[in-house]
Design a protein around this motif. Structure first.
Motif, PDB file in Angstrom:
ATOM      1  N   ALA A 114      25.542  95.914  10.700  1.00 21.30           N
ATOM      2  CA  ALA A 114      25.044  96.861  11.690  1.00 21.30           C
ATOM      3  C   ALA A 114      23.772  96.336  12.356  1.00 21.30           C
ATOM      4  N   LEU A 115      22.896  95.688  11.591  1.00 24.39           N
ATOM      5  CA  LEU A 115      21.682  95.113  12.172  1.00 24.39           C
ATOM      6  C   LEU A 115      22.033  94.083  13.238  1.00 24.39           C
ATOM      7  N   GLY A 116      23.115  93.335  12.994  1.00 30.38           N
ATOM      8  CA  GLY A 116      23.531  92.319  13.947  1.00 30.38           C
ATOM      9  C   GLY A 116      23.929  92.892  15.296  1.00 30.38           C
TER      10      GLY A 116
ATOM     11  N   ASP B 222      14.124 104.051  17.351  1.00 27.42           N
ATOM     12  CA  ASP B 222      15.360 103.825  18.110  1.00 27.42           C
ATOM     13  C   ASP B 222      16.335 102.959  17.318  1.00 27.42           C
ATOM     14  N   GLY B 223      15.786 101.939  16.636  1.00 27.23           N
ATOM     15  CA  GLY B 223      16.641 101.057  15.850  1.00 27.23           C
ATOM     16  C   GLY B 223      17.325 101.789  14.721  1.00 27.23           C
ATOM     17  N   LEU B 224      16.592 102.656  14.027  1.00 26.01           N
ATOM     18  CA  LEU B 224      17.176 103.433  12.929  1.00 26.01           C
ATOM     19  C   LEU B 224      18.262 104.374  13.443  1.00 26.01           C
ATOM     20  N   ARG B 225      18.043 104.947  14.604  1.00 22.93           N
ATOM     21  CA  ARG B 225      19.053 105.837  15.178  1.00 22.93           C
ATOM     22  C   ARG B 225      20.336 105.043  15.486  1.00 22.93           C
ATOM     23  N   ARG B 226      20.164 103.876  16.088  1.00 26.71           N
ATOM     24  CA  ARG B 226      21.336 103.061  16.411  1.00 26.71           C
ATOM     25  C   ARG B 226      21.995 102.519  15.148  1.00 26.71           C
TER      26      ARG B 226
ATOM     27  N   LEU C 160      26.554 102.350  11.399  1.00 31.75           N
ATOM     28  CA  LEU C 160      27.091 102.516  10.044  1.00 31.75           C
ATOM     29  C   LEU C 160      28.152 103.603  10.018  1.00 31.75           C
ATOM     30  N   ALA C 161      27.935 104.664  10.757  1.00 31.78           N
ATOM     31  CA  ALA C 161      28.927 105.741  10.820  1.00 31.78           C
ATOM     32  C   ALA C 161      30.207 105.236  11.471  1.00 31.78           C
ATOM     33  N   ASP C 162      30.079 104.406  12.511  1.00 33.29           N
ATOM     34  CA  ASP C 162      31.266 103.844  13.175  1.00 33.29           C
ATOM     35  C   ASP C 162      32.047 102.947  12.211  1.00 33.29           C
TER      36      ASP C 162
END
Length: 207
Positions: free
Chosen positions: A150-152, A192-196, A201-203
């Motif tokens: 997800a970070l990527g 913003d990063g945590l929200r994305r 992760l949910a996706d």
């Protein structure tokens, strides 16, 4: 050139102007990539403590942490040409490698332990707590891999402060100095990063 990892010093906030320190590390990595062996010792010294800190927080075993941290620093040496400044600072790059290596070691140790348990209890039922422990560890590792994936997907502005905070243990104020950004900007990018990250992760869970 010795590749023995020195005893890691206690991590302190970055000293000196952050942009100059980051630029110095970029120059050192570029020199290492060109085969300049004299550039590696100062690069090694600059990265040893933060790399060791990331690995130790994951492994919680000083002996293994020292070994894995040395492997990480040697990987930095061998793969210096793969570093891309547009994707983050040298520190962010090295800490990402450190986290991946540490998770790989946890997975390898767990696999070896499970094999030994199967051999030792071939004719006996394995205690339920062993199954629970293995399941918990597997879930933790998979979660770590999902987070890396997800970070990527994040852009560099959001990814860099999150990597420095959660893999490197830096405070928001220290990150602001490292990246030469106002503290408010760092807080906004991390939020913003945590929200994305949560969305990504949910996706993944829904796939």
């Amino acid at each position: 050139m010795s590749t023995r990892l020195p005893a890691p010093p206690r991590r302190h906030p970055p000293a000196g102007p952050a942009p100059e320190a980051a630029e110095r590390l970029r120059r050192l990595v570029a020199s290492v990539a060109r085969g300049d062996r004299t550039a590696f010792p100062p690069l090694y010294r600059a990265l040893a403590a933060p790399v060791h800190g990331v690995v130790l927080r994951t492994l919680r075993c000083p002996a293994q942490a020292e070994e894995v941290a040395q492997e990480v620093l040697l990987e930095v040496w061998r793969t210096a040409a793969a570093y891309r400044p547009d994707r983050g600072t040298v520190t962010t790059w090295a800490l990402t490698i450190a986290h991946r290596r540490a998770v790989d070691r946890v997975r390898a140790v767990r696999a070896a332990t499970d094999r030994e348990l199967r051999l030792a209890h071939r004719d006996e039922p394995i205690h339920e707590s062993v199954h629970a422990s293995a399941a918990d560890e597997a879930e933790r590792i998979l979660a770590g891999r999902r987070v890396q994936s997800a970070l990527g997907r994040l852009g560099s502005p959001q990814r860099q402060p999150l990597v420095l905070a959660y893999y490197g243990g830096y405070t928001q104020s220290e990150i602001a100095r490292l990246l030469d950004l106002p503290l408010g900007t760092v807080k906004t990018r991390m939020r913003d990063g945590l929200r994305r990250l949560r969305t990504a992760l949910a996706d993944e869970r829904d796939e």
